[in-house]
Design an enzyme around this catalytic site. Structure first.
Site, short mmCIF file in Angstrom:
data_model
loop_
_atom_site.label_atom_id
_atom_site.label_comp_id
_atom_site.label_asym_id
_atom_site.label_seq_id
_atom_site.Cartn_x
_atom_site.Cartn_y
_atom_site.Cartn_z
N ALA A 65 -10.44 -9.68 5.46
CA ALA A 65 -10.55 -10.15 6.72
C ALA A 65 -8.97 -10.90 6.17
O ALA A 65 -8.20 -11.65 7.25
CB ALA A 65 -11.18 -11.91 6.49
N GLY A 66 -8.20 -10.14 5.67
CA GLY A 66 -6.71 -10.06 6.09
C GLY A 66 -6.40 -10.00 6.90
O GLY A 66 -5.93 -9.42 7.87
N CYS A 115 0.73 -1.50 -0.20
CA CYS A 115 -0.31 -0.24 0.14
C CYS A 115 1.18 1.55 -0.05
O CYS A 115 0.67 2.52 -0.38
CB CYS A 115 -1.14 0.42 1.28
SG CYS A 115 0.06 -0.10 2.61
#
Length: 439
Positions: free
Chosen positions: A210-211, A60
């Site tokens: 859900a990481g 990111c």
């Protein structure tokens, strides 16, 4: 061999550009193969021409390409060589992501040789992260290396670089307190939400995805005892597994349009290549909430929430870049650890560059071995023929030793005989060291 790291990160490019050049995890292998093919057909004057090794790190906060190049040394360390490297990489990224070269080029940095090594060591150690000392980047780099290796992108040099990178990161984290005071993105999100709501204990919190990052955020928010905690995920089973850990509920991502208005705090971080929460969806949710404020954190790159959502009066939207000032608080407390980490890294960089330099003479050493073996075999064959004719064994051995000595010394003697001036002076000083003679 020349090493190079080229890319952009949270300090050189805004999230709006970073999300455009991010590589989805399932495309890294394909991208590595494409990069090698791209640079392989590049102009030979480019520093990245004939690239045999490549790896791509995409998170990111950064997209970086690491390469080991066999291009000619000319200009490699100068501005021209670096500019050529940036240009070549910019064209590759622009072409791969269907972007404008002019838009991308100003935001890229290129780090050759020891600077590339130093950068890799600093990134893995958490010194180049938005959150100083954060541990996630090391795992992300290891994943990138595994994918590059599976795609055939790693050779001797990058393999050795990354193995040493991981060792340095482990040393930094185990011998310094670089991560002891780290303020994570998750903690920063909690801190920002407390500026909007007096108490999280009275709020309904939704996590999308859900990481690992969502799991970390859920841990931090759950510690504040929110009124409810829900996980929305494309796969309901995985969402339920995570939600169960925090005594929460789960829902399908497809149910967001009817459920979003129920939540006061929304934290999203998925691997989607397109936004999953649009302006219209949030407008309807705000209307259903009768304009009660909603706090939203988008930790995904590319972004999960359309940027236009941030313009709504009753929505407080934060991206990873918006959290920068929060996570950097307390930097003063970590300066001693940073200095210690930098010292470790500098020592390890010098060690790695020494290894690189030693690799450069391997072909020369191999050539010497081959030449010596050729001379040995020629003299040995001559000796065998003499023995086959019945010559005295002592005379044959004497001739063998003399022949080998004469042939090994022929080259140095000829060089010394033909040399003049400074060259002869250098040879006079060097030859005794090579042959270990006393003068």
């Amino acid at each position: 061999m020349h090493l190079l790291a080229v890319g952009l990160n949270h300090t050189t490019a805004p999230v709006s550009l970073r999300e455009k050049v991010a590589f989805p995890a399932d495309q890294i292998g394909q991208a590595v193969a494409s990069a090698r093919a791209w640079f392989g057909r590049a102009d030979l004057s480019s520093h990245l021409a004939q690239t045999g090794e490549a790896a791509i790190l995409s998170t990111c906060n950064r997209t970086e390409l690491y390469a080991a190049s066999t291009a000619a040394a000319g200009g490699a360390g100068g501005t021209g060589g670096i500019d050529a490297a940036i240009d070549s990489t910019a064209h590759f990224l622009a072409d791969y992501h269907k972007l404008s070269y002019a838009e991308l080029r100003p935001f890229l940095y290129a780090l050759p040789q020891d600077n590339a090594v130093r950068h890799a060591f600093r990134v893995a150690s958490g010194l180049d992260s938005m959150v100083l000392g954060e541990p996630q980047i090391l795992g992300q780099m290891k994943d990138a290396v595994r994918q590059a290796d599976a795609a055939g992108g790693l050779g001797t040099y990058l393999h050795q670089l990354f193995q040493r990178t991981f060792a340095v990161a482990k040393e930094v984290r185990s011998t310094t307190e670089i991560g002891a005071h780290s303020v994570s993105m998750a903690a920063a999100a909690v801190r920002l939400s407390q500026r909007i709501f007096d108490s999280i204990s009275g709020q309904h919190v939704l996590f999308i995805g859900a990481g690992e990052m969502i799991e970390l955020c859920a841990t931090h928010f759950a510690a504040q005892n929110p009124k409810s905690l829900t996980v929305a995920n494309r796969t309901l089973e995985r969402g339920e597994t995570l939600a169960h850990r925090f005594n929460g509920a789960a829902l399908r991502l497809a149910d967001l349009p009817t459920q979003l208005s129920k939540f006061d705090i929304v934290v999203s971080c998925t691997a989607s290549s397109l936004p999953i929460i649009g302006l219209g969806l949030v407008e309807r949710a705000v209307k259903a909430r009768r304009h009660k404020p909603i706090f939203m954190v988008d930790l995904a790159v590319p972004r999960d929430i359309e940027s236009e959502v941030g313009r709504l009066d009753d929505v407080f939207l934060y991206t990873v870049d918006d959290l920068a000032s929060v996570v950097q608080s307390g930097v003063e407390n970590r300066q001693a650890a940073v200095a210690q980490a930098e010292a470790i890294i500098e020592t390890r960089v010098q060690s790695f560059m020494h290894w690189i330099d030693s690799r450069a003479v391997v072909p020369v050493i191999q050539d010497l071995h081959d030449a010596g073996e050729s001379l040995r075999m020629a003299e040995l064959e001559r000796a065998r023929k003499l023995l086959a004719k019945g010559e005295d064994i002592d005379a044959v051995l004497d001739a063998l030793s003399r022949g080998l000595t004469a042939k090994f010394l022929h080259g140095p003697q000829q060089a010394l005989h033909h040399a003049q001036g400074d060259e002869r002076t250098q040879l006079v000083q060097l030859l005794p060291q090579l042959f270990r003679t006393k003068r």
